[in-house]
Motif scaffolding. Structure first.
Motif, short mmCIF file in Angstrom:
data_model
loop_
_atom_site.label_atom_id
_atom_site.label_comp_id
_atom_site.label_asym_id
_atom_site.label_seq_id
_atom_site.Cartn_x
_atom_site.Cartn_y
_atom_site.Cartn_z
N SER A 76 24.11 -20.12 14.16
CA SER A 76 24.57 -19.12 13.20
C SER A 76 25.17 -19.85 12.02
O SER A 76 25.58 -21.00 12.14
CB SER A 76 25.64 -18.23 13.85
OG SER A 76 26.17 -17.32 12.93
N LEU A 105 24.87 -15.13 17.83
CA LEU A 105 25.11 -16.18 18.83
C LEU A 105 25.16 -15.59 20.24
O LEU A 105 24.62 -16.17 21.18
CB LEU A 105 26.42 -16.90 18.52
CG LEU A 105 26.38 -17.82 17.31
CD1 LEU A 105 27.79 -18.16 16.84
CD2 LEU A 105 25.61 -19.09 17.64
N ILE A 123 31.09 -18.06 11.73
CA ILE A 123 31.79 -17.68 12.95
C ILE A 123 32.55 -16.37 12.73
O ILE A 123 33.25 -15.90 13.61
CB ILE A 123 32.76 -18.78 13.46
CG1 ILE A 123 33.78 -19.16 12.42
CG2 ILE A 123 31.98 -19.97 13.95
CD1 ILE A 123 34.84 -20.09 12.93
N THR A 183 29.70 -13.22 15.27
CA THR A 183 29.06 -14.01 16.32
C THR A 183 28.02 -13.21 17.10
O THR A 183 27.55 -13.66 18.14
CB THR A 183 30.13 -14.55 17.29
OG1 THR A 183 30.86 -13.45 17.82
CG2 THR A 183 31.05 -15.53 16.59
#
Length: 176
Positions: free
Chosen positions: A87, A96, A90, A93
């Motif tokens: 990704s 992810l 952050i 997410t």
């Protein structure tokens, strides 16, 4: 079982910084999420006999030939995945998490963003940050202890300069 999660070392030679050499001795596995930047750095980690790694976007063609883009391994019944660029942020997410589910892992270790993160939901997402070139954070790695099926990750700060703001401030001071 102790895993040292590390990423984005960006080391040109084979000399690993003394600040985290002791951590290498304490761990059973080194999970490197890419961007060694040099074959010498990769070889220094590989010489420990503990390395599980993927290549990153800053790794050269030689490392991209010998390392996978994604890796899944199992430790004490816990499936762990490693990828470099899962990704670009952050802050969200979601991608992810879906990537971890797609890979069928309990823990996904990723790099590229140079900033540490541990997020727990139905999977655990871990970005160890960078021990040498952090962004908006202190230099870091993540230690993951696995005991009786329990996964216990923690961010460990490493000695060194903090985020790019310090480097930026220093360059401003030099240019005055």
């Amino acid at each position: 079982m102790r895993i040292l999660a590390i990423s984005d070392t960006h080391i040109k030679g084979g000399d690993l910084p003394p600040a985290f050499k002791g951590l290498l001795d304490e761990c059973d596995i080194i999970a490197h999420a890419g961007d060694f930047t040099s074959n010498e750095c990769y070889n220094a980690f590989a010489a420990t006999g503990k390395l599980k790694a993927v290549y990153g976007n800053s790794d050269g063609p030689e490392l991209k030939q010998i390392l996978p883009e994604r890796l899944v391994f199992e430790v004490e019944g816990v499936k762990i995945g490693i990828i470099h660029e899962g990704s670009l942020s952050i802050m969200d997410t979601t991608a992810l998490r879906y990537l971890a589910l797609e890979m069928g892992v309990d823990v996904l270790i990723f790099g590229h963003i140079h900033r540490p993160l541990i997020e727990k939901s139905d999977v655990i997402l871990i970005c160890p940050g960078s021990p040498t070139k952090p962004r908006q954070s202190d230099p870091s790695v993540v230690l993951i202890d696995i005991k009786d099926g329990k996964i216990l990750p923690r961010i460990v700060e490493i000695e060194g300069d903090a985020c790019g703001f310090i480097e930026f401030s220093r360059s401003l001071e030099k240019n005055k």
